[in-house]
Enzyme design. Structure first.
Site, PDB file in Angstrom:
ATOM      1  N   LYS A 150      12.655   1.810  -1.953  1.00 50.59           N
ATOM      2  CA  LYS A 150      11.198   1.864  -1.839  1.00 50.59           C
ATOM      3  C   LYS A 150      10.717   3.148  -2.491  1.00 50.59           C
ATOM      4  O   LYS A 150      11.041   4.242  -2.045  1.00 50.59           O
ATOM      5  CB  LYS A 150      10.783   1.818  -0.362  1.00 50.59           C
ATOM      6  N   SER A 201       0.828  -1.202   0.000  1.00 47.74           N
ATOM      7  CA  SER A 201       0.000   0.000   0.000  1.00 47.74           C
ATOM      8  C   SER A 201       0.866   1.257   0.000  1.00 47.74           C
ATOM      9  O   SER A 201       0.428   2.316  -0.411  1.00 47.74           O
ATOM     10  CB  SER A 201      -0.922  -0.005   1.213  1.00 47.74           C
ATOM     11  N   GLY A 202       2.108   1.121   0.456  1.00 45.56           N
ATOM     12  CA  GLY A 202       2.986   2.288   0.529  1.00 45.56           C
ATOM     13  C   GLY A 202       3.673   2.601  -0.799  1.00 45.56           C
ATOM     14  O   GLY A 202       4.016   3.745  -1.062  1.00 45.56           O
ATOM     15  N   GLY A 203       3.878   1.616  -1.603  1.00 43.04           N
ATOM     16  CA  GLY A 203       4.571   1.846  -2.867  1.00 43.04           C
ATOM     17  C   GLY A 203       5.202   0.569  -3.372  1.00 43.04           C
ATOM     18  O   GLY A 203       4.806  -0.533  -2.997  1.00 43.04           O
ATOM     19  N   VAL A 240       8.789  -1.677  -4.152  1.00 39.40           N
ATOM     20  CA  VAL A 240      10.167  -1.830  -3.679  1.00 39.40           C
ATOM     21  C   VAL A 240      10.983  -2.514  -4.776  1.00 39.40           C
ATOM     22  O   VAL A 240      10.603  -3.566  -5.288  1.00 39.40           O
ATOM     23  CB  VAL A 240      10.226  -2.654  -2.376  1.00 39.40           C
ATOM     24  N   ASP A 298       2.221  -4.329  12.424  1.00 37.83           N
ATOM     25  CA  ASP A 298       1.916  -4.955  11.127  1.00 37.83           C
ATOM     26  C   ASP A 298       2.890  -6.106  10.899  1.00 37.83           C
ATOM     27  O   ASP A 298       3.462  -6.244   9.818  1.00 37.83           O
ATOM     28  CB  ASP A 298       2.004  -3.903  10.017  1.00 37.83           C
TER      29      ASP A 298
HETATM   30  N1  LIG Z   1      14.986  -4.201   2.458  1.00 35.33           N
HETATM   31  C1  LIG Z   1      14.339  -5.074   1.708  1.00 35.33           C
HETATM   32  N2  LIG Z   1      15.008  -6.098   1.149  1.00 35.33           N
HETATM   33  C2  LIG Z   1      14.353  -6.979   0.383  1.00 35.33           C
HETATM   34  N3  LIG Z   1      13.046  -6.926   0.104  1.00 35.33           N
HETATM   35  C3  LIG Z   1      12.321  -5.927   0.621  1.00 35.33           C
HETATM   36  C4  LIG Z   1      12.938  -4.948   1.446  1.00 35.33           C
HETATM   37  N4  LIG Z   1      11.984  -4.078   1.820  1.00 35.33           N
HETATM   38  C5  LIG Z   1      10.837  -4.493   1.268  1.00 35.33           C
HETATM   39  N5  LIG Z   1      11.025  -5.597   0.544  1.00 35.33           N
HETATM   40  C6  LIG Z   1      10.002  -6.347  -0.184  1.00 35.33           C
HETATM   41  O1  LIG Z   1       8.968  -5.464  -0.566  1.00 35.33           O
HETATM   42  C7  LIG Z   1       7.736  -5.852   0.041  1.00 35.33           C
HETATM   43  C8  LIG Z   1       6.925  -4.626   0.387  1.00 35.33           C
HETATM   44  O2  LIG Z   1       7.669  -3.803   1.269  1.00 35.33           O
HETATM   45  P1  LIG Z   1       6.967  -2.884   2.355  1.00 35.33           P
HETATM   46  O3  LIG Z   1       6.237  -3.752   3.334  1.00 35.33           O
HETATM   47  O4  LIG Z   1       7.956  -1.948   2.915  1.00 35.33           O
HETATM   48  O5  LIG Z   1       5.901  -2.111   1.453  1.00 35.33           O
HETATM   49  P2  LIG Z   1       4.571  -1.459   1.922  1.00 35.33           P
HETATM   50  O6  LIG Z   1       4.066  -0.694   0.766  1.00 35.33           O
HETATM   51  O7  LIG Z   1       4.787  -0.711   3.182  1.00 35.33           O
HETATM   52  O8  LIG Z   1       3.666  -2.731   2.191  1.00 35.33           O
HETATM   53  P3  LIG Z   1       2.370  -2.851   3.097  1.00 35.33           P
HETATM   54  O9  LIG Z   1       1.229  -2.919   2.146  1.00 35.33           O
HETATM   55  O10 LIG Z   1       2.580  -4.105   3.867  1.00 35.33           O
HETATM   56  O11 LIG Z   1       2.328  -1.650   3.978  1.00 35.33           O
HETATM   57  C9  LIG Z   1       8.127  -6.709   1.227  1.00 35.33           C
HETATM   58  O12 LIG Z   1       7.126  -7.643   1.542  1.00 35.33           O
HETATM   59  C10 LIG Z   1       9.388  -7.392   0.728  1.00 35.33           C
HETATM   60  O13 LIG Z   1       9.063  -8.507  -0.057  1.00 35.33           O
END
Ligand SMILES: Nc1ncnc2c1ncn2[C@@H]1O[C@H](COP(=O)(O)OP(=O)(O)OP(=O)(O)O)[C@@H](O)[C@H]1O
Length: 697
Positions: A391, A372-374, A376, A485
């Site tokens: 990210k 949901s944040g973006g 990666v 989370d």
């Molecule tokens: N430092 C990292 N190294 C490797 N993979 C990563 C890393 N950070 C994130 N990822 C991958 O990207 C995915 C999404 O990352 P993240 O949870 O930060 O995104 P988000 O948009 O905040 O997701 P959510 O919807 O859970 O809030 C993770 O589940 C993981 O598979």
């Protein structure tokens, strides 16, 4: 991931469709439907329960009945003995359930989903008001002591100030008045009687709250019950539904999935409507700085802290010239000049950082994940070819103000960048380029979801990762922060088997340094299968207990490669089976059971023999040595649930040998070493399937 995608994934790997996709995982359970179900959105004050007050009458009225243990023993399967006695209740509850997403009965209120309100004070005591001049003079000392106890980054902590948050809360409530039914006076009984000094950390929490309310807005359009966070995990659980298309849950998942998929395909329209250009980011701060002077003193301070935090973060990635502009000496100028100067510095930084990402990092065209944040991605640092995770934050949502959008990102960065622990993923910097905001993170080769999906993990390895997860959460809890989370996708693992927590977008501060006062969290954030039952029942809850519960679900997933249920509500047959047979009639008796209630909730015969309901519903699928602690982790009452420190005291957990990072032994060793005492092996999988992003593709 959709079911078909999972099928394809498993076929590619020559797997059956068991694992996390197992839609018939519990079809052998003889669970006939007892009286329906719990009020999904009813809210009960946890504080009231603590004081031993009678629960809300209207809540009782619609509470469901649980199948009692005796009916199991007699019939071999669950039959409700309440059917006849409670026909009228059944009618009420059933009709209520049918209307769950349309209208609410008068006697209950919809839970304030995804709104996290911070503690309020009506008046700030004088002793908490620090003259700004003095604050700046002492800021470095304070930052040092603050960061010692809370490990906050200097760039954040040096702007610490004390203020009231009342107005901010009011503002938030006004913005979300269509989903918020309670008044300021009674929604925060515990916090309203305390004058709580609000620090940058509070601000951070507050910003997260604002962000969460945005999620709620968006979700209400589709289905108020689900969180946006469900997306990344949601795909995987969608296949748990036995009849996905009839299931409101799956429907919401589909909507979420479509939403995300469309985001990829229709990038341009989204960009047109949501994009935040850099000029508008600059305008935002300009407007903010001017409007600050028009508001009351508290407002001014709140905005100042928020802006300062944003500025502080932005400064951390600046060139040396910018850094010198923001030196403490520069901040000892006249107040107004000073503020202008800081804002000017921010603009300079934004200008200076244009093209920074592409200059510093090379995109390797690998998507690691999307949430949901973006999105990666995997990138390589031009300087030394070292790999990092980048990210790229999503564009601003329609209903989000630019200010909220930026502050949310900066807040996540402020928290993440201050955390220093082996089991927390390091956040290196925040960058801007062409209207986009990026965060650079330490890269970890796998995410735990992908590792579990690979079906290659050995028991020792699972235990090692489990204990590392506990250690990571212990670190957070020790500094007064809860993650909120925790899930497989938010644990990443290095090639050598070191687990690290990511995604602090939902985290909340539950106490401040030198304070023993617990700040309860509120709102439903996180992903449904990992949520603890109390978050659906109480307006406010202890976020530590939620983290502990999520750890239990993660362990269950690692061992069984299945989710125990879709969400912890009695509407879910699996969760109902887990709650059943405990010698109580109402679910509320389980979830509100006080810490002092030592009654065994299910009798010994049942404990020995029945495996399809009660705690054994989960325990019999787990290794025996884990039963004692797992039954305490997955304790339905948050008051009785074990704590993170107690988990580490469990005999079985104590014996688990984990891989540890030790500092380099000598000058000839460039990087830290990993010690693996019992020589267990950590799974390495093909990079194509090493991240949830790869599984999607
Ligand atoms: N430092 C990292 N190294 C490797 N993979 C990563 C890393 N950070 C994130 N990822 C991958 O990207 C995915 C999404 O990352 P993240 O949870 O930060 O995104 P988000 O948009 O905040 O997701 P959510 O919807 O859970 O809030 C993770 O589940 C993981 O598979």
């Amino acid at each position: 991931m959709s079911f078909s995608k999972l099928m394809r994934y498993n076929q590619r790997n020559n797997k059956t469709t068991a694992s996390l996709t197992a839609e018939n995982a519990y079809s052998d359970n003889c669970v006939s439907s007892a009286l329906v179900s719990e009020p999904a959105n009813s809210s009960v004050s946890m504080t009231a329960k603590k004081k031993g007050e009678e629960p809300n009458k209207s809540y009782d009225y619609i509470l469901s009945c649980l199948p009692p243990a005796r009916s199991v023993l007699q019939n071999g399967c669950i039959q409700s003995s309440w059917d006849d006695e409670n026909t009228s209740l059944q009618k009420i509850t059933t009709s209520w359930i049918e209307k769950i997403d349309t209208e609410m009965p008068n006697n209950i209120s919809r839970i304030d989903s995804n709104i996290i309100s911070s503690p309020m004070v009506s008046k700030v005591e004088e002793r908490f008001i620090v003259p700004r001049g003095k604050l700046r003079k002492n800021s470095m000392d304070f930052a040092f002591s603050f960061s010692n106890s809370l490990s906050f980054h200097k760039s954040c902590s040096k702007f610490v100030s004390f203020t009231s948050k009342k107005h901010n809360n009011d503002e938030k409530r006004r913005q979300s008045n269509d989903i918020c039914n309670f008044t300021d006076d009674n929604s925060h009984p515990s916090s309203s009687v305390h004058n709580i000094p609000v620090t940058t950390a509070t601000m951070v929490r507050n910003e997260i709250a604002t962000a969460s309310s945005e999620h709620e807005y968006e979700l209400n359009e589709h289905d108020g019950m689900f969180t946006t966070h469900v997306y990344s995990l949601g795909d995987s659980i969608s296949s748990l539904s036995t009849n996905p298309l009839d299931d409101a849950y799956s429907e919401a998942l589909q909507i979420n999935t479509i939403h995300i998929e469309n985001a990829g395909n229709a990038a341009h329209p989204r960009k047109r409507s949501y994009a935040t250009s850099f000029s508008s980011i600059k305008r935002l701060f300009k407007i903010t700085s001017l409007s600050n002077y028009k508001h009351g003193p508290y407002d001014h301070q709140i905005n100042k802290i928020a802006d300062d935090c944003a500025i502080a973060s932005s400064l951390s990635e600046t060139t040396s010239s910018c850094a010198s502009t923001a030196s403490p000496s520069a901040m000892c100028e006249e107040e107004d000049n000073d503020e202008d100067q800081i804002i000017q510095t921010l603009y300079t930084n934004i200008e200076a950082s244009t093209d920074l990402v592409s200059r510093k990092y090379k995109d390797l065209n690998v998507v690691l994940g999307e949430g949901s944040g973006g999105i990666v991605k995997l990138v390589k640092r031009v300087l030394d070819n070292k790999k990092f995770a980048l990210k790229e934050y999503r564009f601003k949502k329609k209903k989000e103000s630019e200010r909220e959008y930026i502050k949310k990102i900066v807040s996540e960065y402020c928290i993440a960048s201050t955390l220093k622990n082996t089991n927390i993923c390091e956040t290196l910097e925040i960058l801007y380029e062409n209207g986009k905001i990026f965060q650079i993170l330490e890269y970890c080769e796998y995410d735990l979801f992908a590792l579990v999906m690979s079906e290659k993990m050995q028991y020792d390895e699972i235990c090692c990762l489990f204990k590392q997860l506990i250690n990571g959460v212990k670190y957070l809890h020790d500094i007064g922060l809860s993650h909120r989370d925790l899930k497989l996708d938010n644990c990443v693992v290095t090639q050598k088997g070191i687990l690290k927590l990511i995604d602090f977008g939902a985290s909340s501060v539950f106490h401040y340094p030198l304070s023993s006062h617990l700040i309860e969290a509120n709102g439903i954030v996180g992903s449904d299968p990992y949520l603890s039952p109390e978050v659906f029942y109480f307006e406010e809850y202890d976020p530590r207990a939620l983290d502990v519960w999520s750890i239990g679900i993660i362990f269950f997933c690692m061992i069984t490669r299945k989710f125990p249920w879709k969400y912890p509500k009695l509407k879910d047959e699996q969760f109902k089976a887990f709650c059943s047979g405990r010698g109580v009639s109402y679910f509320k008796d389980l979830v509100t059971s006080p810490a002092t209630d030592y009654n065994n909730q299910y009798d010994d015969v049942y404990k020995e023999q029945v495996i399809d309901m009660g705690p054994n519903f989960l325990l019999h699928r787990l290794p025996e040595e884990s039963h004692t602690i797992m039954s305490r982790i997955l304790e339905i009452s948050p008051f009785k649930r074990t704590t993170i420190n107690e988990i580490l005291q469990d005999d079985w957990v104590k014996e688990i040998e984990i891989c540890q990072v030790v500092s380099a032994a000598g000058l000839d060793e460039a990087s830290p070493r990993i010690i693996n005492k019992d020589d267990h092996v950590h799974t390495n999988i093909d990079q194509q399937y090493a991240h949830i992003g790869g599984l999607h593709q």
